[in-house]
Scaffold this motif. Sequence first.
Motif, PDB file in Angstrom:
ATOM      1  N   CYS A   1      -6.877  -7.942  -4.257  1.00  0.00           N
ATOM      2  CA  CYS A   1      -5.494  -7.868  -3.778  1.00  0.00           C
ATOM      3  C   CYS A   1      -4.546  -7.444  -4.895  1.00  0.00           C
ATOM      4  O   CYS A   1      -3.663  -6.597  -4.700  1.00  0.00           O
ATOM      5  CB  CYS A   1      -5.087  -9.223  -3.207  1.00  0.00           C
ATOM      6  SG  CYS A   1      -3.421  -9.265  -2.516  1.00  0.00           S
TER       7      CYS A   1
ATOM      8  N   GLN B   1      -7.531  -1.727  10.204  1.00  0.00           N
ATOM      9  CA  GLN B   1      -7.004  -2.909   9.531  1.00  0.00           C
ATOM     10  C   GLN B   1      -6.984  -4.114  10.471  1.00  0.00           C
ATOM     11  O   GLN B   1      -7.332  -5.242  10.077  1.00  0.00           O
ATOM     12  CB  GLN B   1      -5.587  -2.616   9.014  1.00  0.00           C
ATOM     13  CG  GLN B   1      -5.524  -1.589   7.891  1.00  0.00           C
ATOM     14  CD  GLN B   1      -6.219  -2.070   6.632  1.00  0.00           C
ATOM     15  OE1 GLN B   1      -6.287  -3.274   6.363  1.00  0.00           O
ATOM     16  NE2 GLN B   1      -6.744  -1.134   5.854  1.00  0.00           N
TER      17      GLN B   1
ATOM     18  N   LEU C   1      -4.968  -3.709  -5.634  1.00  0.00           N
ATOM     19  CA  LEU C   1      -4.302  -2.885  -4.621  1.00  0.00           C
ATOM     20  C   LEU C   1      -2.791  -2.887  -4.804  1.00  0.00           C
ATOM     21  O   LEU C   1      -2.129  -1.846  -4.693  1.00  0.00           O
ATOM     22  CB  LEU C   1      -4.665  -3.386  -3.218  1.00  0.00           C
ATOM     23  CG  LEU C   1      -6.112  -3.156  -2.771  1.00  0.00           C
ATOM     24  CD1 LEU C   1      -6.366  -3.828  -1.430  1.00  0.00           C
ATOM     25  CD2 LEU C   1      -6.413  -1.663  -2.668  1.00  0.00           C
ATOM     26  N   LYS C   2      -2.236  -4.051  -5.096  1.00  0.00           N
ATOM     27  CA  LYS C   2      -0.794  -4.123  -5.330  1.00  0.00           C
ATOM     28  C   LYS C   2      -0.391  -3.269  -6.527  1.00  0.00           C
ATOM     29  O   LYS C   2       0.620  -2.560  -6.496  1.00  0.00           O
ATOM     30  CB  LYS C   2      -0.379  -5.576  -5.561  1.00  0.00           C
ATOM     31  CG  LYS C   2      -0.380  -6.426  -4.301  1.00  0.00           C
ATOM     32  CD  LYS C   2       0.089  -7.840  -4.612  1.00  0.00           C
ATOM     33  CE  LYS C   2       0.121  -8.706  -3.351  1.00  0.00           C
ATOM     34  NZ  LYS C   2       0.563 -10.096  -3.647  1.00  0.00           N
ATOM     35  N   GLU C   3      -1.192  -3.330  -7.589  1.00  0.00           N
ATOM     36  CA  GLU C   3      -0.892  -2.551  -8.785  1.00  0.00           C
ATOM     37  C   GLU C   3      -0.957  -1.049  -8.492  1.00  0.00           C
ATOM     38  O   GLU C   3      -0.098  -0.272  -8.925  1.00  0.00           O
ATOM     39  CB  GLU C   3      -1.891  -2.908  -9.890  1.00  0.00           C
ATOM     40  CG  GLU C   3      -1.647  -2.192 -11.213  1.00  0.00           C
ATOM     41  CD  GLU C   3      -0.344  -2.615 -11.869  1.00  0.00           C
ATOM     42  OE1 GLU C   3       0.184  -1.842 -12.681  1.00  0.00           O
ATOM     43  OE2 GLU C   3       0.141  -3.731 -11.552  1.00  0.00           O
ATOM     44  N   ARG C   4      -1.976  -0.645  -7.729  1.00  0.00           N
ATOM     45  CA  ARG C   4      -2.109   0.775  -7.406  1.00  0.00           C
ATOM     46  C   ARG C   4      -0.942   1.266  -6.560  1.00  0.00           C
ATOM     47  O   ARG C   4      -0.368   2.330  -6.812  1.00  0.00           O
ATOM     48  CB  ARG C   4      -3.425   1.018  -6.664  1.00  0.00           C
ATOM     49  CG  ARG C   4      -3.743   2.504  -6.463  1.00  0.00           C
ATOM     50  CD  ARG C   4      -5.082   2.696  -5.796  1.00  0.00           C
ATOM     51  NE  ARG C   4      -5.046   2.221  -4.421  1.00  0.00           N
ATOM     52  CZ  ARG C   4      -6.096   2.247  -3.598  1.00  0.00           C
ATOM     53  NH1 ARG C   4      -7.265   2.675  -4.045  1.00  0.00           N
ATOM     54  NH2 ARG C   4      -5.991   1.812  -2.356  1.00  0.00           N
ATOM     55  N   TYR C   5      -0.579   0.494  -5.547  1.00  0.00           N
ATOM     56  CA  TYR C   5       0.541   0.897  -4.700  1.00  0.00           C
ATOM     57  C   TYR C   5       1.858   0.904  -5.473  1.00  0.00           C
ATOM     58  O   TYR C   5       2.727   1.750  -5.250  1.00  0.00           O
ATOM     59  CB  TYR C   5       0.641  -0.036  -3.496  1.00  0.00           C
ATOM     60  CG  TYR C   5      -0.474   0.136  -2.507  1.00  0.00           C
ATOM     61  CD1 TYR C   5      -1.003   1.397  -2.244  1.00  0.00           C
ATOM     62  CD2 TYR C   5      -1.022  -0.956  -1.836  1.00  0.00           C
ATOM     63  CE1 TYR C   5      -2.045   1.564  -1.347  1.00  0.00           C
ATOM     64  CE2 TYR C   5      -2.064  -0.798  -0.934  1.00  0.00           C
ATOM     65  CZ  TYR C   5      -2.574   0.471  -0.692  1.00  0.00           C
ATOM     66  OH  TYR C   5      -3.595   0.626   0.202  1.00  0.00           O
ATOM     67  N   THR C   6       1.996  -0.043  -6.399  1.00  0.00           N
ATOM     68  CA  THR C   6       3.214  -0.074  -7.214  1.00  0.00           C
ATOM     69  C   THR C   6       3.326   1.182  -8.070  1.00  0.00           C
ATOM     70  O   THR C   6       4.395   1.788  -8.185  1.00  0.00           O
ATOM     71  CB  THR C   6       3.213  -1.322  -8.106  1.00  0.00           C
ATOM     72  OG1 THR C   6       3.123  -2.499  -7.286  1.00  0.00           O
ATOM     73  CG2 THR C   6       4.484  -1.378  -8.935  1.00  0.00           C
TER      74      THR C   6
ATOM     75  N   GLN D   1       1.946   4.104  -7.427  1.00  0.00           N
ATOM     76  CA  GLN D   1       2.221   5.235  -6.546  1.00  0.00           C
ATOM     77  C   GLN D   1       3.687   5.286  -6.150  1.00  0.00           C
ATOM     78  O   GLN D   1       4.313   6.357  -6.149  1.00  0.00           O
ATOM     79  CB  GLN D   1       1.341   5.144  -5.296  1.00  0.00           C
ATOM     80  CG  GLN D   1      -0.137   5.399  -5.569  1.00  0.00           C
ATOM     81  CD  GLN D   1      -0.979   5.281  -4.311  1.00  0.00           C
ATOM     82  OE1 GLN D   1      -0.483   4.916  -3.255  1.00  0.00           O
ATOM     83  NE2 GLN D   1      -2.263   5.592  -4.439  1.00  0.00           N
ATOM     84  N   TRP D   2       4.260   4.148  -5.810  1.00  0.00           N
ATOM     85  CA  TRP D   2       5.671   4.124  -5.430  1.00  0.00           C
ATOM     86  C   TRP D   2       6.564   4.541  -6.589  1.00  0.00           C
ATOM     87  O   TRP D   2       7.538   5.259  -6.414  1.00  0.00           O
ATOM     88  CB  TRP D   2       6.053   2.723  -4.951  1.00  0.00           C
ATOM     89  CG  TRP D   2       5.463   2.374  -3.617  1.00  0.00           C
ATOM     90  CD1 TRP D   2       5.030   3.242  -2.669  1.00  0.00           C
ATOM     91  CD2 TRP D   2       5.217   1.060  -3.105  1.00  0.00           C
ATOM     92  NE1 TRP D   2       4.529   2.562  -1.584  1.00  0.00           N
ATOM     93  CE2 TRP D   2       4.633   1.214  -1.815  1.00  0.00           C
ATOM     94  CE3 TRP D   2       5.430  -0.221  -3.591  1.00  0.00           C
ATOM     95  CZ2 TRP D   2       4.266   0.132  -1.032  1.00  0.00           C
ATOM     96  CZ3 TRP D   2       5.067  -1.302  -2.799  1.00  0.00           C
ATOM     97  CH2 TRP D   2       4.491  -1.131  -1.530  1.00  0.00           C
TER      98      TRP D   2
ATOM     99  N   GLN E   1      -6.328   4.157  11.129  1.00  0.00           N
ATOM    100  CA  GLN E   1      -6.244   3.232  10.000  1.00  0.00           C
ATOM    101  C   GLN E   1      -5.644   1.893  10.426  1.00  0.00           C
ATOM    102  O   GLN E   1      -6.089   0.824   9.984  1.00  0.00           O
ATOM    103  CB  GLN E   1      -5.402   3.861   8.881  1.00  0.00           C
ATOM    104  CG  GLN E   1      -6.048   5.061   8.212  1.00  0.00           C
ATOM    105  CD  GLN E   1      -7.337   4.708   7.510  1.00  0.00           C
ATOM    106  OE1 GLN E   1      -7.488   3.608   6.972  1.00  0.00           O
ATOM    107  NE2 GLN E   1      -8.290   5.630   7.514  1.00  0.00           N
TER     108      GLN E   1
ATOM    109  N   LYS F   1       6.346   8.278  -6.990  1.00  0.00           N
ATOM    110  CA  LYS F   1       7.106   8.970  -5.948  1.00  0.00           C
ATOM    111  C   LYS F   1       8.598   8.892  -6.213  1.00  0.00           C
ATOM    112  O   LYS F   1       9.333   9.876  -6.063  1.00  0.00           O
ATOM    113  CB  LYS F   1       6.783   8.362  -4.585  1.00  0.00           C
ATOM    114  CG  LYS F   1       5.389   8.697  -4.074  1.00  0.00           C
ATOM    115  CD  LYS F   1       5.161   8.089  -2.698  1.00  0.00           C
ATOM    116  CE  LYS F   1       3.765   8.423  -2.190  1.00  0.00           C
ATOM    117  NZ  LYS F   1       3.515   7.818  -0.851  1.00  0.00           N
TER     118      LYS F   1
END
Length: 264
Positions: free
Chosen positions: A244, A169, A247-252, A254-255, A165, A258
Amino acid sequence: MQEGSSEQEFNSIRASIAILNSNLDQQNQKKISVLNELQNLQEKIRKEGAESKVKKFVSLLENLKLLERQESEIRCDFDAKRSSLEAEVSDLEEKIAAGSDSKMLSRGLDGSLNESLLKLNIAKRELAARLRAIVSIKRQLDDAPSQSELIQYERRLSELNAHIQEKLQQTRKFYATYNALLEIKELMLKETSLLNSINSQFQEAIASTTGRMKLIESMQGIVKGSQQKLGKVQLGLQEEQKVCDALKERYTVQWRSKDAAILS
């Protein structure tokens, strides 16, 4: 003296029968041990999720079932032979009790003893073949990876996936940079060509009214084309910005999930 010899031969026949019984019991114990090991391995498979080994275990189980059928056939044959030997022993005992001719009795005992020894040797060979087959299956089962090995394989695959990965990138980044530089180069070449064209025709164009009008129209066309190009670039930038942001929203999310799981 002959009666003592007959008793010894009877004892030898009975000992042969006892040996066959003992061998059969040992074989049954080994079969039970193999079945227990197979059950333990099946439990490990269910816990570890080693689906890649299921087909191999199914094949081994089929082989084991085949060996069990063969064992059943051997056992039936053994029971028949044992019954025959017991019948012969009973017949010989009756002859001894009735006082039969010692020579005929001795010949009969010799024949029975030889036949019993032959059957015993055959049974031993069959038992040895069965044991070799069981040992072969056990070795194949031992080749299956343990839980620690599976965990190590999973860790190595995770590291390899992360490395792939990362390289992906980097490759995408390099391609994006190359495409951007190539586009800048094309724009600069067009700009240089345009400036050279204007420079070579400017003095001639402003000398007359018609030339000035053509120059103005040409400049307006150039401005219009530049604006269209700028609009396309801005649209592409907006699309990239949307991706972008998504992606930021999705990662936010997920974090946050968690963190919530850790806190709970």
